[in-house]
Design an enzyme around this catalytic site. Structure first.
Site, short mmCIF file in Angstrom:
data_model
loop_
_atom_site.label_atom_id
_atom_site.label_comp_id
_atom_site.label_asym_id
_atom_site.label_seq_id
_atom_site.Cartn_x
_atom_site.Cartn_y
_atom_site.Cartn_z
N GLU A 140 4.98 -5.10 7.13
CA GLU A 140 4.25 -4.03 7.84
C GLU A 140 4.72 -3.85 9.27
O GLU A 140 4.62 -2.75 9.84
CB GLU A 140 2.74 -4.32 7.83
N GLY A 167 0.82 -4.96 0.88
CA GLY A 167 -0.38 -5.03 0.06
C GLY A 167 -0.13 -5.66 -1.31
O GLY A 167 -1.05 -6.22 -1.92
N ALA A 196 0.86 -1.17 0.00
CA ALA A 196 0.00 0.00 0.00
C ALA A 196 0.90 1.23 0.00
O ALA A 196 2.08 1.15 0.38
CB ALA A 196 -0.88 -0.02 1.24
N GLU A 236 -0.40 -9.22 -0.69
CA GLU A 236 -1.82 -9.49 -0.42
C GLU A 236 -2.65 -9.45 -1.71
O GLU A 236 -3.56 -10.26 -1.90
CB GLU A 236 -2.34 -8.47 0.60
N1 CO8 Z 1 4.60 3.20 -0.57
C1 CO8 Z 1 5.00 4.38 -1.11
N2 CO8 Z 1 6.15 4.53 -1.81
C2 CO8 Z 1 6.95 3.45 -1.93
C3 CO8 Z 1 6.60 2.19 -1.39
C4 CO8 Z 1 5.35 2.10 -0.69
N3 CO8 Z 1 4.90 0.92 -0.17
N4 CO8 Z 1 7.59 1.32 -1.65
C5 CO8 Z 1 8.52 2.00 -2.35
N5 CO8 Z 1 8.15 3.29 -2.51
C6 CO8 Z 1 8.86 4.37 -3.21
C7 CO8 Z 1 10.06 4.85 -2.42
O1 CO8 Z 1 9.68 5.77 -1.42
C8 CO8 Z 1 10.92 5.45 -3.51
O2 CO8 Z 1 10.37 6.72 -3.84
P1 CO8 Z 1 11.36 8.00 -3.98
O3 CO8 Z 1 12.25 7.67 -5.15
O4 CO8 Z 1 10.43 9.13 -4.25
O5 CO8 Z 1 12.14 8.10 -2.71
C9 CO8 Z 1 10.65 4.55 -4.70
O6 CO8 Z 1 9.43 3.86 -4.41
C10 CO8 Z 1 11.75 3.51 -4.89
O7 CO8 Z 1 11.90 2.80 -3.68
P2 CO8 Z 1 13.32 2.60 -2.95
O8 CO8 Z 1 14.25 3.73 -3.27
O9 CO8 Z 1 13.05 2.36 -1.50
O10 CO8 Z 1 13.83 1.27 -3.67
P3 CO8 Z 1 14.86 0.21 -3.08
O11 CO8 Z 1 15.20 -0.70 -4.22
O12 CO8 Z 1 15.98 0.87 -2.36
O13 CO8 Z 1 14.03 -0.62 -1.97
C11 CO8 Z 1 12.08 -1.82 -1.15
C12 CO8 Z 1 12.96 -1.43 -2.39
C13 CO8 Z 1 12.90 -2.75 -0.24
C14 CO8 Z 1 10.88 -2.56 -1.70
C15 CO8 Z 1 11.69 -0.55 -0.38
O14 CO8 Z 1 11.15 0.41 -1.30
C16 CO8 Z 1 10.64 -0.80 0.66
O15 CO8 Z 1 10.97 -1.30 1.75
N6 CO8 Z 1 9.37 -0.41 0.40
C17 CO8 Z 1 8.29 -0.50 1.37
C18 CO8 Z 1 7.81 -1.93 1.51
C19 CO8 Z 1 6.74 -1.98 2.56
O16 CO8 Z 1 6.94 -1.68 3.70
N7 CO8 Z 1 5.52 -2.39 2.16
C20 CO8 Z 1 4.39 -2.47 3.03
C21 CO8 Z 1 3.59 -1.22 2.95
S1 CO8 Z 1 2.23 -1.16 4.13
C22 CO8 Z 1 1.04 -2.15 3.45
O17 CO8 Z 1 1.16 -2.64 2.37
C23 CO8 Z 1 -0.20 -2.35 4.27
C24 CO8 Z 1 -1.32 -2.91 3.39
C25 CO8 Z 1 -2.62 -2.86 4.09
C26 CO8 Z 1 -3.29 -1.53 4.09
C27 CO8 Z 1 -4.71 -1.69 4.50
C28 CO8 Z 1 -5.34 -0.39 4.97
C29 CO8 Z 1 -6.74 -0.66 5.48
#
Ligand code: CO8
Length: 258
Positions: free
Chosen positions: A132, A109, A66, A112
């Site tokens: 998460e 997500g 998400a 999921e």
């Molecule tokens: N949300 C928003 N932006 C994201 C997300 C995300 N989940 N993942 C990556 N991005 C963005 C980064 O912020 C970055 O943007 P910017 O260039 O503007 O800084 C761009 O994508 C590229 O990402 P990275 O530079 O971080 O790329 P890396 O190769 O260094 O790392 C990773 C890749 C390991 C995947 C890293 O991006 C990461 O850890 N991402 C987050 C993963 C995460 O925590 N996912 C879970 C999110 S919470 C969720 O899904 C809950 C779902 C349920 C919600 C239900 C509500 C009711």
């Protein structure tokens, strides 16, 4: 065909292909992307010209979760009153067979969403995870339930409590994915599988989706009874008559509701 901002939608023969198209955010699933994806696949569900759908990502990710930036400042009341992400329930109720073609990250997500699809074909570069816990929350799009049912308590607790990513081989070993293929072939393999499914009787495939999904939600006796009712009901279809006639006549079936 409708134009969308966050997804690309194509049709190849009887197969729909939806590509998540926010690669600069690793296809993070914001509300707009959810709404577009649900609208596009819901339209295919009721389109007699589409028999199966492939959902895939772009760049480094299927979807990295998400959209954290969209959620970060929300309060409980914002989430509760907007029923944040309720639209995913509509996605999970789709009956048209859906295949997730996962290359790269399928996290939070994104994992999921893949699990809401009816089967997952993974590239050998795929990484699945429910990280998460690192954000101070837990899976919120069904992950604690679907992952546990898919891989069992031991692996689900490990992934959800530590936030550890698993690779494609581990995902296949624990039953999360149906097939692992070279990363470059993941979409073509998924399209081929979807093409096979789309060649079957659509009502039979939809009933099969309902029956297998019922195994996740009911006890055995009720599930078996549900399956038998669906089996009986297919005898009201022209496709059952055609399928069985074709077998007897030693020819390929020509399903009307393909
Ligand atoms: N949300 C928003 N932006 C994201 C997300 C995300 N989940 N993942 C990556 N991005 C963005 C980064 O912020 C970055 O943007 P910017 O260039 O503007 O800084 C761009 O994508 C590229 O990402 P990275 O530079 O971080 O790329 P890396 O190769 O260094 O790392 C990773 C890749 C390991 C995947 C890293 O991006 C990461 O850890 N991402 C987050 C993963 C995460 O925590 N996912 C879970 C999110 S919470 C969720 O899904 C809950 C779902 C349920 C919600 C239900 C509500 C009711």
């Amino acid at each position: 065909m409708t134009e969308y901002a966050n997804i690309l939608v194509e049709q190849q023969g009887r197969v729909g292909l939806v590509t998540l198209n926010r690669p600069s955010a690793l296809n993070a699933l914001n509300k707009a992307t959810m709404e577009e994806l649900v609208a596009a696949v819901t339209a295919m569900d009721s389109d007699p010209g589409v028999g199966a759908v492939v959902i895939t990502g772009s760049g480094k990710a299927f979807a990295a979760g998400a959209d954290i930036k969209e959620m970060a400042d929300q309060g409980y009341m914002d989430m509760y009153l907007a029923d944040w992400f309720r639209g995913w329930e509509d996605f999970a109720r789709l009956r048209i067979p859906t295949i997730a073609a996962v290359s790269g990250f399928a996290l939070g997500g994104g994992c999921e969403l893949a699990m809401m699809c009816h089967l997952i074909i993974a590239g050998d570069n795929a990484k699945f995870g429910q990280p998460e816990i690192n954000l101070g929350v837990l899976p919120g799009m069904g992950g604690s339930q679907r992952l546990t049912r898919a891989v069992g308590k031991a692996k689900a607790m490990d992934m959800i409590l530590t936030g550890r990513f698993i690779d494609a081989d581990e995902a296949e070993r624990c039953g999360l994915v149906s097939r692992v293929v070279p990363a470059a072939d993941v979409v073509s393999e998924a399209l081929a599988a979807a093409g096979v499914i789309a060649g079957k009787s659509k009502p039979a495939a939809m009933a099969a989706v309902e029956a297998v999904n019922a195994a996740f939600e009911t006890g055995l006796a009720h599930g078996v009874q549900f399956e038998r009712r669906l089996f009986h009901s297919l005898f009201a279809t022209e496709d059952q008559k055609e399928g069985m006639a074709a077998f007897t006549e030693k020819r390929q079936p020509e399903f009307k509701h393909r």
